[in-house]
Design a protein around this motif. Structure first.
Motif, PDB file in Angstrom:
ATOM      1  N   ARG A 150     -93.704 114.189 -34.453  1.00  9.48           N
ATOM      2  CA  ARG A 150     -93.308 115.406 -34.672  1.00  9.48           C
ATOM      3  C   ARG A 150     -92.323 115.300 -35.683  1.00  9.48           C
ATOM      4  NH1 ARG A 150     -93.209 120.594 -32.839  1.00  9.48           N
ATOM      5  NH2 ARG A 150     -91.641 121.976 -33.353  1.00  9.48           N
ATOM      6  N   ASP A 151     -92.585 115.929 -36.790  1.00  7.22           N
ATOM      7  CA  ASP A 151     -91.705 116.004 -38.011  1.00  7.22           C
ATOM      8  C   ASP A 151     -91.383 114.551 -38.343  1.00  7.22           C
ATOM      9  OD1 ASP A 151     -91.644 118.626 -38.150  1.00  7.22           O
ATOM     10  OD2 ASP A 151     -89.621 118.617 -36.826  1.00  7.22           O
ATOM     11  N   GLY A 152     -92.430 113.567 -38.353  1.00  2.13           N
ATOM     12  CA  GLY A 152     -92.234 112.144 -39.017  1.00  2.13           C
ATOM     13  C   GLY A 152     -91.690 111.407 -38.017  1.00  2.13           C
ATOM     14  N   PHE A 153     -90.946 111.885 -36.915  1.00  2.00           N
ATOM     15  CA  PHE A 153     -90.699 110.791 -35.774  1.00  2.00           C
ATOM     16  C   PHE A 153     -91.735 110.654 -34.834  1.00  2.00           C
ATOM     17  CE2 PHE A 153     -86.852 112.933 -37.301  1.00  2.00           C
ATOM     18  CZ  PHE A 153     -85.766 111.932 -37.167  1.00  2.00           C
ATOM     19  N   LEU A 154     -91.993 109.352 -34.559  1.00  2.00           N
ATOM     20  CA  LEU A 154     -92.795 108.819 -33.607  1.00  2.00           C
ATOM     21  C   LEU A 154     -92.434 107.923 -32.307  1.00  2.00           C
ATOM     22  CD1 LEU A 154     -94.865 106.886 -36.573  1.00  2.00           C
ATOM     23  CD2 LEU A 154     -95.362 109.443 -35.475  1.00  2.00           C
ATOM     24  N   LEU A 155     -92.903 108.050 -31.138  1.00  2.00           N
ATOM     25  CA  LEU A 155     -92.776 107.559 -29.786  1.00  2.00           C
ATOM     26  C   LEU A 155     -93.926 107.284 -29.223  1.00  2.00           C
ATOM     27  CD1 LEU A 155     -90.419 106.839 -27.830  1.00  2.00           C
ATOM     28  CD2 LEU A 155     -90.752 109.122 -26.861  1.00  2.00           C
ATOM     29  N   GLY A 156     -93.801 105.752 -28.776  1.00  2.00           N
ATOM     30  CA  GLY A 156     -95.156 105.235 -28.207  1.00  2.00           C
ATOM     31  C   GLY A 156     -94.884 104.422 -27.126  1.00  2.00           C
ATOM     32  N   ALA A 157     -95.898 104.367 -26.380  1.00  2.00           N
ATOM     33  CA  ALA A 157     -95.760 103.388 -25.257  1.00  2.00           C
ATOM     34  C   ALA A 157     -97.104 102.979 -24.815  1.00  2.00           C
ATOM     35  CB  ALA A 157     -95.130 104.117 -24.036  1.00  2.00           C
ATOM     36  N   GLU A 158     -97.278 101.621 -24.269  1.00  2.00           N
ATOM     37  CA  GLU A 158     -98.227 101.125 -23.706  1.00  2.00           C
ATOM     38  C   GLU A 158     -98.283 100.380 -22.334  1.00  2.00           C
ATOM     39  OE1 GLU A 158    -101.759  97.898 -25.402  1.00  2.00           O
ATOM     40  OE2 GLU A 158     -99.685  97.217 -25.321  1.00  2.00           O
ATOM     41  N   ALA A 159     -99.116 100.380 -21.654  1.00  2.00           N
ATOM     42  CA  ALA A 159     -99.160  99.650 -20.155  1.00  2.00           C
ATOM     43  C   ALA A 159    -100.299  99.229 -19.710  1.00  2.00           C
ATOM     44  CB  ALA A 159     -98.451 100.718 -19.131  1.00  2.00           C
ATOM     45  N   SER A 160    -100.467  98.246 -19.036  1.00  2.00           N
ATOM     46  CA  SER A 160    -101.674  97.631 -18.484  1.00  2.00           C
ATOM     47  C   SER A 160    -101.616  97.592 -17.295  1.00  2.00           C
ATOM     48  CB  SER A 160    -102.211  96.376 -18.948  1.00  2.00           C
ATOM     49  OG  SER A 160    -102.354  96.296 -20.463  1.00  2.00           O
ATOM     50  N   TYR A 161    -102.771  97.961 -16.296  1.00  2.00           N
ATOM     51  CA  TYR A 161    -102.775  97.869 -14.821  1.00  2.00           C
ATOM     52  C   TYR A 161    -103.865  97.137 -14.355  1.00  2.00           C
ATOM     53  CZ  TYR A 161    -102.535 100.029 -10.024  1.00  2.00           C
ATOM     54  OH  TYR A 161    -102.837 100.121  -8.626  1.00  2.00           O
ATOM     55  N   ASN A 162    -103.460  96.170 -13.347  1.00  2.00           N
ATOM     56  CA  ASN A 162    -104.675  95.316 -12.868  1.00  2.00           C
ATOM     57  C   ASN A 162    -105.283  96.255 -11.618  1.00  2.00           C
ATOM     58  OD1 ASN A 162    -105.931  93.235 -11.153  1.00  2.00           O
ATOM     59  ND2 ASN A 162    -105.368  91.918 -12.955  1.00  2.00           N
ATOM     60  N   VAL A 163    -106.425  96.512 -11.678  1.00  2.00           N
ATOM     61  CA  VAL A 163    -106.824  97.352 -10.661  1.00  2.00           C
ATOM     62  C   VAL A 163    -106.872  96.608  -9.113  1.00  2.00           C
ATOM     63  CG1 VAL A 163    -108.816  98.736  -9.587  1.00  2.00           C
ATOM     64  CG2 VAL A 163    -108.032  98.870 -11.954  1.00  2.00           C
ATOM     65  N   THR A 164    -107.245  95.292  -9.325  1.00  2.00           N
ATOM     66  CA  THR A 164    -107.467  94.458  -8.123  1.00  2.00           C
ATOM     67  C   THR A 164    -106.192  94.272  -7.616  1.00  2.00           C
ATOM     68  OG1 THR A 164    -109.525  93.451  -8.977  1.00  2.00           O
ATOM     69  CG2 THR A 164    -108.710  92.346  -7.044  1.00  2.00           C
ATOM     70  N   GLU A 165    -105.168  93.791  -8.288  1.00  2.00           N
ATOM     71  CA  GLU A 165    -103.850  93.301  -7.887  1.00  2.00           C
ATOM     72  C   GLU A 165    -102.967  94.462  -7.316  1.00  2.00           C
ATOM     73  OE1 GLU A 165    -102.219  90.800 -10.624  1.00  2.00           O
ATOM     74  OE2 GLU A 165    -103.790  89.223 -10.254  1.00  2.00           O
ATOM     75  N   GLY A 166    -103.426  95.700  -8.183  1.00  2.00           N
ATOM     76  CA  GLY A 166    -102.501  96.920  -7.817  1.00  2.00           C
ATOM     77  C   GLY A 166    -101.209  96.737  -8.407  1.00  2.00           C
ATOM     78  N   LYS A 167    -101.034  96.138  -9.709  1.00  2.00           N
ATOM     79  CA  LYS A 167     -99.782  96.043 -10.102  1.00  2.00           C
ATOM     80  C   LYS A 167     -99.699  96.345 -11.889  1.00  2.00           C
ATOM     81  CE  LYS A 167     -99.433  91.084 -10.646  1.00  2.00           C
ATOM     82  NZ  LYS A 167     -98.615  89.921 -10.502  1.00  2.00           N
ATOM     83  N   ILE A 168     -98.792  96.691 -12.522  1.00  2.00           N
ATOM     84  CA  ILE A 168     -98.580  96.822 -13.752  1.00  2.00           C
ATOM     85  C   ILE A 168     -98.196  95.201 -14.331  1.00  2.00           C
ATOM     86  CG2 ILE A 168     -97.267  97.519 -15.843  1.00  2.00           C
ATOM     87  CD1 ILE A 168     -96.655 100.031 -14.125  1.00  2.00           C
ATOM     88  N   THR A 169     -99.229  94.997 -15.271  1.00  2.00           N
ATOM     89  CA  THR A 169     -99.016  93.551 -15.838  1.00  2.00           C
ATOM     90  C   THR A 169     -98.568  93.455 -17.189  1.00  2.00           C
ATOM     91  OG1 THR A 169    -101.282  93.723 -16.605  1.00  2.00           O
ATOM     92  CG2 THR A 169    -101.251  92.878 -14.437  1.00  2.00           C
ATOM     93  N   ARG A 170     -98.402  94.628 -17.769  1.00  2.00           N
ATOM     94  CA  ARG A 170     -97.609  94.702 -19.248  1.00  2.00           C
ATOM     95  C   ARG A 170     -97.293  95.969 -19.533  1.00  2.00           C
ATOM     96  NH1 ARG A 170    -102.081  93.729 -22.284  1.00  2.00           N
ATOM     97  NH2 ARG A 170    -102.138  95.682 -23.649  1.00  2.00           N
ATOM     98  N   TYR A 171     -96.098  96.118 -20.372  1.00  2.00           N
ATOM     99  CA  TYR A 171     -95.791  97.275 -20.910  1.00  2.00           C
ATOM    100  C   TYR A 171     -94.970  97.013 -21.899  1.00  2.00           C
ATOM    101  CZ  TYR A 171     -91.469  96.013 -18.229  1.00  2.00           C
ATOM    102  OH  TYR A 171     -90.580  95.215 -17.881  1.00  2.00           O
ATOM    103  N   ASN A 172     -94.994  97.889 -22.951  1.00  2.00           N
ATOM    104  CA  ASN A 172     -94.306  97.767 -24.329  1.00  2.00           C
ATOM    105  C   ASN A 172     -94.098  99.256 -24.715  1.00  2.00           C
ATOM    106  OD1 ASN A 172     -95.404  94.985 -24.911  1.00  2.00           O
ATOM    107  ND2 ASN A 172     -97.517  95.996 -24.785  1.00  2.00           N
ATOM    108  N   THR A 173     -93.237  99.239 -25.647  1.00  2.00           N
ATOM    109  CA  THR A 173     -92.689 100.595 -26.324  1.00  2.00           C
ATOM    110  C   THR A 173     -92.472 100.581 -27.641  1.00  2.00           C
ATOM    111  OG1 THR A 173     -91.327 102.476 -25.916  1.00  2.00           O
ATOM    112  CG2 THR A 173     -90.288 100.405 -25.569  1.00  2.00           C
ATOM    113  N   ALA A 174     -92.465 101.674 -28.429  1.00  2.00           N
ATOM    114  CA  ALA A 174     -92.262 101.587 -29.681  1.00  2.00           C
ATOM    115  C   ALA A 174     -91.558 103.136 -30.210  1.00  2.00           C
ATOM    116  CB  ALA A 174     -93.268 101.374 -30.643  1.00  2.00           C
ATOM    117  N   VAL A 175     -90.583 103.002 -31.298  1.00  2.00           N
ATOM    118  CA  VAL A 175     -90.200 104.386 -31.956  1.00  2.00           C
ATOM    119  C   VAL A 175     -90.109 104.069 -33.389  1.00  2.00           C
ATOM    120  CG1 VAL A 175     -88.561 104.943 -29.951  1.00  2.00           C
ATOM    121  CG2 VAL A 175     -87.570 103.414 -32.013  1.00  2.00           C
ATOM    122  N   GLY A 176     -90.366 104.890 -34.134  1.00  2.00           N
ATOM    123  CA  GLY A 176     -90.527 104.993 -35.695  1.00  2.00           C
ATOM    124  C   GLY A 176     -90.339 106.333 -36.309  1.00  2.00           C
ATOM    125  N   PHE A 177     -90.269 106.188 -37.634  1.00  3.64           N
ATOM    126  CA  PHE A 177     -90.206 107.152 -38.548  1.00  3.64           C
ATOM    127  C   PHE A 177     -91.220 107.054 -39.748  1.00  3.64           C
ATOM    128  CE2 PHE A 177     -88.808 109.806 -42.017  1.00  3.64           C
ATOM    129  CZ  PHE A 177     -88.675 111.085 -41.554  1.00  3.64           C
TER     130      PHE A 177
END
Length: 298
Positions: A150-177
């Protein structure tokens, strides 16, 4: 009343301007050739080959055919590599809803029977860009990322979920303009164990500048890795790029358009801390590369 919001970049394209400035057009690891042709029936063929400077006896290459049906939003790509890997990609866009895209990418190694399949869903709307991936044979693993803007500001996130193990294996985040003349991005990667900051600035129509800093909290040697670079257009057909990092490695790239559809790029890397040594050792003291790209269209 607020202005309509543009579609923000995808997660992988956050900081793209800086990454392209510092990462592309520095052909210093060997020689490569790419030939691309297009037919009037929307079929393109691409043949590429590369030779690594460290192993001159090995030549890697691939041949690719792509068919695009713009009227129905369909793209079909088939490729075959010298490693005997068959790659297939099917893309369908704007079928169930506007801004919705489906992508199925598969690969098969006939010699060993190894295979992979990645199903991707992408949804884009003003102010929103979200993607979801399902790696069918690995895990299976479900990965999703979202960028809102919005108005040039950016907010992002990423996550990976292993279906067999039933847990989140990776997560990342980012902000920018992001603005037309400059962009700034801050990433928290590797489950927030690595932090990267980058900026890009179009100083003038002929000059671009950028930098990137990375801090890894798990690295054995503490400190921040820093890289700065610039790109200068000499004329409408040529440009030169240069970058240097805090280890003293200087890289220079030169790209020249020889004629419409034909480009040649040259690269050189120098360890500026070892220039006075008669018999330098360690990481590549001088590395040269060449890339030629040919594109033929009817």
């Amino acid at each position: 009343m607020s202005l309509p919001q543009p579609v923000p970049p995808s997660w992988k394209d956050l900081g793209k301007s800086s990454n392209d400035l510092l990462g592309k057009d520095f052909h210093i690891n060997g020689t490569s050739l790419e030939v691309k042709t297009a037919t009037p029936s929307n079929v393109t063929f691409k043949v590429g080959g590369s030779q690594d400077a460290k192993n001159l006896n090995v030549l890697n290459g691939d041949i690719e055919a792509k068919y695009t049906d713009k009227a129905h939003g369909l793209v079909f790509t088939q490729a075959w590599t010298t490693s005997n890997i068959l790659r297939t990609q099917v893309e369908a866009e704007n079928h169930l809803a506007k801004g919705l895209k489906f992508d199925l990418s598969t690969s098969l190694l006939p010699d060993s029977g190894k295979k992979s399949a990645l199903f991707t869903t992408i949804y884009k709307q003003p102010g929103l860009h979200t993607r979801a991936f399902l790696d069918i044979f690995k895990g299976p693993t479900f990965t999703a990322d979202t960028v809102i803007g919005r108005d040039g500001f950016l907010l992002g996130a990423e996550a990976s979920y292993n279906v067999t193990e039933g847990k989140i294996t990776r997560y990342n985040t980012a902000v920018g303009f992001s603005a037309p003349e400059y962009a700034v991005t801050l990433h928290g990667l590797g489950n927030l164990s690595t932090f990267a900051a980058s900026y890009y600035h179009r100083v003038s129509p002929d000059v671009e500048a950028g930098a990137k800093a990375i801090y890894d909290t798990k690295a054995t040697t503490q400190g921040v890795s820093l890289e700065v670079g610039t790109k200068v257009y000499l004329d409408a057909a040529a440009f030169v790029k240069a970058k240097i990092n805090n280890s003293g490695v200087l890289a220079i790239g030169y790209t020249q358009a020889l004629r419409p559809g034909v480009k040649a790029s040259f690269g050189l890397a120098l360890d500026t801390q070892r220039l006075n040594q008669a018999n330098p050792s360690g990481p590549a003291h001088k590395v040269r590369g060449l890339r030629i790209r040919i594109e033929i269209r009817h």
